[in-house]
Design an enzyme around this catalytic site. Structure first.
Site, PDB file in Angstrom:
ATOM      1  CD  GLN A  75      -3.022   1.049   0.494  1.00 38.44           C
ATOM      2  OE1 GLN A  75      -3.680   0.127   0.545  1.00 38.44           O
ATOM      3  NE2 GLN A  75      -3.389   2.026  -0.016  1.00 38.44           N
ATOM      4  CG  PHE A  76       2.283   3.468  -3.730  1.00 35.82           C
ATOM      5  CD1 PHE A  76       2.125   4.949  -3.951  1.00 35.82           C
ATOM      6  CD2 PHE A  76       1.327   2.783  -4.365  1.00 35.82           C
ATOM      7  CE1 PHE A  76       1.605   5.478  -4.998  1.00 35.82           C
ATOM      8  CE2 PHE A  76       0.547   3.324  -5.288  1.00 35.82           C
ATOM      9  CZ  PHE A  76       0.741   4.719  -5.575  1.00 35.82           C
ATOM     10  CB  THR A  77      -1.967   5.476  -1.196  1.00 41.21           C
ATOM     11  OG1 THR A  77      -2.519   4.312  -0.332  1.00 41.21           O
ATOM     12  CG2 THR A  77      -1.676   5.123  -2.831  1.00 41.21           C
TER      13      THR A  77
END
Length: 145
Positions: A78-80
């Site tokens: 989940q890079f966000t």
């Protein structure tokens, strides 16, 4: 590294209409690597989440870990979680690790989790995923190392 833990009654990840991973009771782990993160931070994060007492005991108090309740782990990249919204209305993700490092640390984390815990499922790094969950509580805990 950053993680957002959600205590779940159940969770699954669907990719292209197919279930990629699913668990019953346990933790949905949304995982993000940032610039400068290392395997040492991944190890600390994993050790903490495995021992974190956020599951109810017989008295209804948060006194048990995911290990104590034999719960599963569903680990999703989940890079966000690296979003910076301080400069306007469109998030900046410049703090996120480059894809090569992000994948390396995600894969390392998953490998270590599988060696330390009996029930580990995953999404797929970089894929368009649909995450379904029943948050139990709700309980949502951010972690960062």
């Amino acid at each position: 590294m950053k993680a957002l833990l959600q205590r779940v009654a159940e969770a699954r990840v669907v990719i292209d209409g197919e279930v990629a991973g699913q668990i019953g009771q346990g933790l949905l782990v949304l995982l993000c690597a940032e610039h400068g993160d290392s395997e040492a931070q991944a190890d600390k994060l994993l050790a903490k989440l495995l021992k974190l007492r956020i599951f109810s005991d017989d008295a209804g108090k948060m006194n048990r870990s995911v290990q104590d309740v034999a719960g599963g782990l569903l680990i999703v990249s989940q890079f966000t979680l690296a979003a910076d919204v301080s400069g306007g209305n469109r998030p900046s993700f410049t703090a996120a690790a480059p894809p090569e490092l992000g994948r390396k640390l995600y894969d390392f984390f998953v490998t270590q989790a599988k060696m330390s815990h009996p029930v580990v499922q995953t999404g797929q790094f970089g894929a368009d995923m649909k995450v379904h969950l029943v948050n139990d509580g709700p309980v949502t805990i951010p972690l960062q190392f």
